[in-house]
Write a protein that holds these residues in place. Structure first.
Motif: not given
Lengths: 129, 129
Positions: A110-129, B27-36
């Motif tokens: 679950i912590a790894i998923r949170s890191v991925v979501e944060q990584t994606l959010a920061s990538t998006r905000s860099r692009k929006d800036a 990896a499963a929580p990430t793979v399930t939640a984050v497309p691609g």
């Protein structure tokens, strides 16, 4: 936690000081919040697991849980660490329990998923800036 | 996430199938939640990082983030993986970003504390039973 029960967060150890610093940071929230919890290393770094078991025995602890800061169990956790623990239990009057590696706990995924979501959010905000 | 951005969760790899299963569960929580998002291995296991980069390119992705499922950076992450990525960027028309290892994220230390607190609670409840 009873002071008779100690938690040892066991990392592999490395001659690279930066590697150990990452593990010290990983252990910090636990060491700060849980009285009597410490980090120790299997090899190459100090304090060693032996050092911390000796200290636990000197402090009068009767029970130690070793929680491996490893993502998965390989040869070290299936063979080497159980062997080290069996020897330490012969030397010291305490019971040592080896917990599964932290990577087997659902909280980590679950912590790894949170890191991925944060990584994606920061990538998006860099692009929006 | 834009389908043009892929996340590769990169584990080391092992000839021990049980080792890989632990990483698949991580990896499963990430793979399930984050497309691609996908898991891939540096060596010894499949799919390899090369396999997944080739597939990302074939799918028309322009950007890949490689997030190492390693607790700390050693030789593999400081040298080997950047070298592999530099070669892959020559072969495929996409940008590959190597993120810090998951162990450098504060979420991981908090998850470890949660595992320790749960371990202590289950020890206490066994004693109380």
């Amino acid at each position: 936690m009873s002071s008779l029960h100690r938690i040892i967060l066991l990392a592999h150890g490395s001659s690279d000081r930066r590697w150990c610093q990452t593990f010290e940071q990983l252990a910090a929230p636990t060491v700060t919040a849980v009285p009597g919890s410490v980090i120790a290393y299997m090899e190459l770094s100090s304090p060693s697991m032996n050092d911390e078991i000796a200290r636990a025995a000197a402090d009068g602890c009767r029970e130690v849980t070793v929680l491996p800061l490893f993502l998965a169990a390989g040869r070290h956790l299936r063979k080497d660490v159980p062997g080290m623990i069996a020897e330490l239990e012969k030397q010291y009057p305490l019971t040592i329990r080896l917990a599964p590696p932290i990577g087997e706990s659902p909280q980590l995924g679950i912590a790894i998923r949170s890191v991925v979501e944060q990584t994606l959010a920061s990538t998006r905000s860099r692009k929006d800036a």
